[in-house]
Write a protein that holds these residues in place. Structure first.
Motif, PDB file in Angstrom:
ATOM      1  N   GLN A  23       0.795  -1.233   0.000  1.00  0.00           N
ATOM      2  CA  GLN A  23       0.000   0.000   0.000  1.00  0.00           C
ATOM      3  C   GLN A  23       0.828   1.284   0.000  1.00  0.00           C
ATOM      4  O   GLN A  23       0.642   2.141  -0.862  1.00  0.00           O
ATOM      5  CB  GLN A  23      -0.960   0.002   1.185  1.00  0.00           C
ATOM      6  CG  GLN A  23      -1.867   1.210   1.199  1.00  0.00           C
ATOM      7  CD  GLN A  23      -2.867   1.174   2.351  1.00  0.00           C
ATOM      8  OE1 GLN A  23      -2.933   0.214   3.116  1.00  0.00           O
ATOM      9  NE2 GLN A  23      -3.634   2.223   2.480  1.00  0.00           N
ATOM     10  N   THR A  24       1.730   1.441   0.935  1.00  0.00           N
ATOM     11  CA  THR A  24       2.499   2.689   1.027  1.00  0.00           C
ATOM     12  C   THR A  24       3.441   2.845  -0.156  1.00  0.00           C
ATOM     13  O   THR A  24       3.534   3.921  -0.755  1.00  0.00           O
ATOM     14  CB  THR A  24       3.286   2.747   2.350  1.00  0.00           C
ATOM     15  OG1 THR A  24       2.360   2.633   3.439  1.00  0.00           O
ATOM     16  CG2 THR A  24       4.069   4.041   2.477  1.00  0.00           C
ATOM     17  N   ARG A  25       4.134   1.779  -0.526  1.00  0.00           N
ATOM     18  CA  ARG A  25       5.066   1.874  -1.657  1.00  0.00           C
ATOM     19  C   ARG A  25       4.326   2.163  -2.960  1.00  0.00           C
ATOM     20  O   ARG A  25       4.783   2.977  -3.765  1.00  0.00           O
ATOM     21  CB  ARG A  25       5.908   0.597  -1.765  1.00  0.00           C
ATOM     22  CG  ARG A  25       6.930   0.482  -0.642  1.00  0.00           C
ATOM     23  CD  ARG A  25       7.887  -0.658  -0.845  1.00  0.00           C
ATOM     24  NE  ARG A  25       7.300  -1.946  -0.587  1.00  0.00           N
ATOM     25  CZ  ARG A  25       7.306  -2.562   0.600  1.00  0.00           C
ATOM     26  NH1 ARG A  25       7.878  -1.997   1.643  1.00  0.00           N
ATOM     27  NH2 ARG A  25       6.746  -3.753   0.739  1.00  0.00           N
ATOM     28  N   LEU A  45       6.244  14.295  -1.265  1.00  0.00           N
ATOM     29  CA  LEU A  45       5.779  12.929  -0.995  1.00  0.00           C
ATOM     30  C   LEU A  45       5.142  12.837   0.393  1.00  0.00           C
ATOM     31  O   LEU A  45       4.107  12.186   0.571  1.00  0.00           O
ATOM     32  CB  LEU A  45       6.931  11.941  -1.126  1.00  0.00           C
ATOM     33  CG  LEU A  45       7.482  11.756  -2.536  1.00  0.00           C
ATOM     34  CD1 LEU A  45       8.764  10.925  -2.513  1.00  0.00           C
ATOM     35  CD2 LEU A  45       6.444  11.128  -3.461  1.00  0.00           C
ATOM     36  N   GLU A  46       5.744  13.503   1.360  1.00  0.00           N
ATOM     37  CA  GLU A  46       5.190  13.496   2.719  1.00  0.00           C
ATOM     38  C   GLU A  46       3.828  14.188   2.762  1.00  0.00           C
ATOM     39  O   GLU A  46       2.893  13.695   3.393  1.00  0.00           O
ATOM     40  CB  GLU A  46       6.171  14.171   3.681  1.00  0.00           C
ATOM     41  CG  GLU A  46       7.446  13.376   3.879  1.00  0.00           C
ATOM     42  CD  GLU A  46       8.571  14.158   4.518  1.00  0.00           C
ATOM     43  OE1 GLU A  46       9.599  13.540   4.834  1.00  0.00           O
ATOM     44  OE2 GLU A  46       8.446  15.393   4.691  1.00  0.00           O
ATOM     45  N   THR A  56       8.220   6.940   7.804  1.00  0.00           N
ATOM     46  CA  THR A  56       7.733   5.798   7.027  1.00  0.00           C
ATOM     47  C   THR A  56       7.841   6.085   5.535  1.00  0.00           C
ATOM     48  O   THR A  56       8.243   5.210   4.755  1.00  0.00           O
ATOM     49  CB  THR A  56       6.290   5.448   7.425  1.00  0.00           C
ATOM     50  OG1 THR A  56       6.282   5.084   8.814  1.00  0.00           O
ATOM     51  CG2 THR A  56       5.734   4.303   6.597  1.00  0.00           C
ATOM     52  N   VAL A  57       7.500   7.301   5.124  1.00  0.00           N
ATOM     53  CA  VAL A  57       7.639   7.685   3.711  1.00  0.00           C
ATOM     54  C   VAL A  57       9.098   7.517   3.298  1.00  0.00           C
ATOM     55  O   VAL A  57       9.400   6.888   2.278  1.00  0.00           O
ATOM     56  CB  VAL A  57       7.159   9.131   3.460  1.00  0.00           C
ATOM     57  CG1 VAL A  57       7.543   9.601   2.061  1.00  0.00           C
ATOM     58  CG2 VAL A  57       5.654   9.240   3.672  1.00  0.00           C
ATOM     59  N   LYS A  63      13.473   1.775   0.329  1.00  0.00           N
ATOM     60  CA  LYS A  63      13.262   0.396  -0.107  1.00  0.00           C
ATOM     61  C   LYS A  63      13.048   0.339  -1.622  1.00  0.00           C
ATOM     62  O   LYS A  63      13.553  -0.566  -2.287  1.00  0.00           O
ATOM     63  CB  LYS A  63      12.064  -0.218   0.620  1.00  0.00           C
ATOM     64  CG  LYS A  63      12.357  -0.554   2.063  1.00  0.00           C
ATOM     65  CD  LYS A  63      11.164  -1.199   2.732  1.00  0.00           C
ATOM     66  CE  LYS A  63      11.504  -1.578   4.165  1.00  0.00           C
ATOM     67  NZ  LYS A  63      10.480  -2.415   4.774  1.00  0.00           N
ATOM     68  N   LEU A  64      12.292   1.292  -2.157  1.00  0.00           N
ATOM     69  CA  LEU A  64      12.068   1.336  -3.608  1.00  0.00           C
ATOM     70  C   LEU A  64      13.367   1.642  -4.356  1.00  0.00           C
ATOM     71  O   LEU A  64      13.594   1.132  -5.451  1.00  0.00           O
ATOM     72  CB  LEU A  64      10.984   2.363  -3.943  1.00  0.00           C
ATOM     73  CG  LEU A  64       9.562   1.938  -3.572  1.00  0.00           C
ATOM     74  CD1 LEU A  64       8.624   3.139  -3.555  1.00  0.00           C
ATOM     75  CD2 LEU A  64       9.052   0.856  -4.517  1.00  0.00           C
ATOM     76  N   ILE A  65      14.215   2.469  -3.763  1.00  0.00           N
ATOM     77  CA  ILE A  65      15.532   2.750  -4.351  1.00  0.00           C
ATOM     78  C   ILE A  65      16.372   1.475  -4.345  1.00  0.00           C
ATOM     79  O   ILE A  65      16.966   1.104  -5.358  1.00  0.00           O
ATOM     80  CB  ILE A  65      16.243   3.902  -3.606  1.00  0.00           C
ATOM     81  CG1 ILE A  65      15.535   5.233  -3.892  1.00  0.00           C
ATOM     82  CG2 ILE A  65      17.720   3.985  -3.992  1.00  0.00           C
ATOM     83  CD1 ILE A  65      15.991   6.391  -3.012  1.00  0.00           C
ATOM     84  N   ASP A  66      16.401   0.795  -3.197  1.00  0.00           N
ATOM     85  CA  ASP A  66      17.179  -0.440  -3.080  1.00  0.00           C
ATOM     86  C   ASP A  66      16.709  -1.504  -4.073  1.00  0.00           C
ATOM     87  O   ASP A  66      17.514  -2.297  -4.565  1.00  0.00           O
ATOM     88  CB  ASP A  66      17.092  -0.999  -1.657  1.00  0.00           C
ATOM     89  CG  ASP A  66      17.799  -0.123  -0.635  1.00  0.00           C
ATOM     90  OD1 ASP A  66      18.598   0.764  -1.025  1.00  0.00           O
ATOM     91  OD2 ASP A  66      17.533  -0.307   0.568  1.00  0.00           O
ATOM     92  N   ALA A  67      15.423  -1.511  -4.391  1.00  0.00           N
ATOM     93  CA  ALA A  67      14.866  -2.490  -5.326  1.00  0.00           C
ATOM     94  C   ALA A  67      15.087  -2.101  -6.783  1.00  0.00           C
ATOM     95  O   ALA A  67      14.800  -2.874  -7.679  1.00  0.00           O
ATOM     96  CB  ALA A  67      13.367  -2.663  -5.060  1.00  0.00           C
ATOM     97  N   GLY A  68      15.584  -0.877  -7.018  1.00  0.00           N
ATOM     98  CA  GLY A  68      15.848  -0.439  -8.385  1.00  0.00           C
ATOM     99  C   GLY A  68      14.645   0.138  -9.108  1.00  0.00           C
ATOM    100  O   GLY A  68      14.695   0.385 -10.307  1.00  0.00           O
TER     101      GLY A  68
END
Length: 137
Positions: A23-25, A45-46, A56-57, A63-68
């Motif tokens: 949901q958040t991502r 974004l906040e 949390t944002v 996490k989205l950066i780490d996932a590419g």
């Protein structure tokens, strides 16, 4: 969560879809897509996610950066202006390709239209929205 989006197999692809559509991502990905320049600052974004804490944002963007899926881009030192943001967040080429391949970009134009109708943006958000952005690479 590190991944090579270009070689994601069936199971890996399903895991990444599940990861991105949390949901958040997924809200953050949609916020990026709906932004006029598709490069919102952290503050924007906040503001677009008032029910989620700032921490949390930030955590989910990381996490989205780490996932590419998402990249952080910054203005060069000589382009930075006091009182304006200088770090922004946008989709990576691989992230955009992944989202397209899995029909997660179908609402991109609608999201942009909805964003354009937001009339109660704080003054700071309007200022940040109109701040200079780095050239997309």
């Amino acid at each position: 969560m590190s991944t090579d989006l270009g070689t994601a197999g069936g199971e890996r692809s399903r895991e990444l879809i599940h990861f991105v559509t949390q949901q958040t991502r997924f809200a953050l990905v949609n916020n990026i897509l709906q932004h006029p320049k598709q490069l919102p600052s952290m503050y924007e974004l906040e503001e677009l996610n008032p029910s989620v804490s700032d921490a949390t944002v930030y955590k989910h963007i990381q996490k989205l950066i780490d996932a590419g899926i998402v990249k952080q881009v910054a203005l060069d030192d000589d382009q930075r202006r006091q009182g304006y943001p200088w770090k922004f967040y946008g989709l990576t080429e691989d992230g955009r390709t992944f989202l397209e391949e899995h029909n997660l970009l179908a609402a991109e134009e609608t999201l942009q239209q909805i964003y354009a109708t937001i009339s109660n943006k704080p003054e700071k958000m309007v200022k940040y929205e109109n701040a200079p952005r780095p050239e997309q690479q």
